[in-house]
Motif scaffolding. Structure first.
Motif, PDB file in Angstrom:
ATOM      1  N   ARG A 166       0.840  -1.206   0.000  1.00 57.76           N
ATOM      2  CA  ARG A 166       0.000   0.000   0.000  1.00 57.76           C
ATOM      3  C   ARG A 166       0.876   1.259   0.000  1.00 57.76           C
ATOM      4  O   ARG A 166       0.599   2.225  -0.711  1.00 57.76           O
TER       5      ARG A 166
ATOM      6  N   GLN B  24       2.153   1.575  -3.470  1.00 58.11           N
ATOM      7  CA  GLN B  24       1.080   2.056  -4.349  1.00 58.11           C
ATOM      8  C   GLN B  24       0.876   3.561  -4.172  1.00 58.11           C
ATOM      9  O   GLN B  24       0.791   4.299  -5.154  1.00 58.11           O
ATOM     10  N   ASP B  25       0.801   4.016  -2.917  1.00 55.66           N
ATOM     11  CA  ASP B  25       0.609   5.444  -2.650  1.00 55.66           C
ATOM     12  C   ASP B  25       1.766   6.257  -3.231  1.00 55.66           C
ATOM     13  O   ASP B  25       1.559   7.314  -3.825  1.00 55.66           O
TER      14      ASP B  25
ATOM     15  N   LEU C 237      -6.057  -0.548  -4.642  1.00 56.17           N
ATOM     16  CA  LEU C 237      -5.358  -0.147  -3.417  1.00 56.17           C
ATOM     17  C   LEU C 237      -5.608  -1.165  -2.314  1.00 56.17           C
ATOM     18  O   LEU C 237      -6.748  -1.553  -2.045  1.00 56.17           O
TER      19      LEU C 237
ATOM     20  N   SER D 233      -5.852  -2.526   1.417  1.00 55.98           N
ATOM     21  CA  SER D 233      -6.291  -1.940   2.704  1.00 55.98           C
ATOM     22  C   SER D 233      -5.295  -2.207   3.805  1.00 55.98           C
ATOM     23  O   SER D 233      -4.646  -3.184   3.858  1.00 55.98           O
TER      24      SER D 233
END
Length: 136
Positions: free
Chosen positions: A110, A113-114, A134, A136
């Motif tokens: 995550r 990804q961000d 995305l 969690s």
């Protein structure tokens, strides 16, 4: 292919048309298209602070040794994005050209990804795929 899956490709095709061995990370998959990014163990001016490195010459995410399954110092290259068609990937797996390495922890993928979504080099289409997946 799931976000955070890391694979070794014996015949990775780079943007310049060259091929070679490369580890890559899946950022997201929608339908039959996966967005992936390559990794490198070569520093080449990249930072060595764990995490997102948007101010580096080449946008990346740094993974020091012992931060995940990958044993060595690793930079996830977020300045080049690639697409992988699921049919082609499946064929390459059957042929033994792509091999699974590990799955990154949910919090780690995550963060990657961000970090990818703030890259100047991600296309709108690739960003849409990453956003749709995305973790969690």
């Amino acid at each position: 292919m799931n976000p955070g899956s890391v694979f070794f490709d014996e015949e990775f095709v780079f943007h310049d048309g060259e091929t070679g061995e490369k580890l890559f990370v899946i950022l997201g998959t929608v339908g039959t298209v996966s967005v992936m990014v390559k990794t490198t163990s070569q520093q080449h001016g990249r930072g060595t602070t764990f995490g997102c490195q948007p101010a580096d010459r080449f946008h990346n995410f740094f993974l020091p040794p012992q931060s995940c399954y990958l044993r060595g110092t690793t930079w996830v290259c977020l300045n080049e994005f690639y697409e992988l068609d699921s049919k082609r990937a499946l064929q390459k797996r059957f042929d033994g050209k792509i091999k699974p390495v590990c799955d990154l922890e949910a919090s780690l993928i995550r963060a990657i990804q961000d970090c990818s979504l703030i890259s100047d080099d991600i296309s709108a289409a690739h960003a849409d795929i990453v956003r749709a997946c995305l973790v969690s």
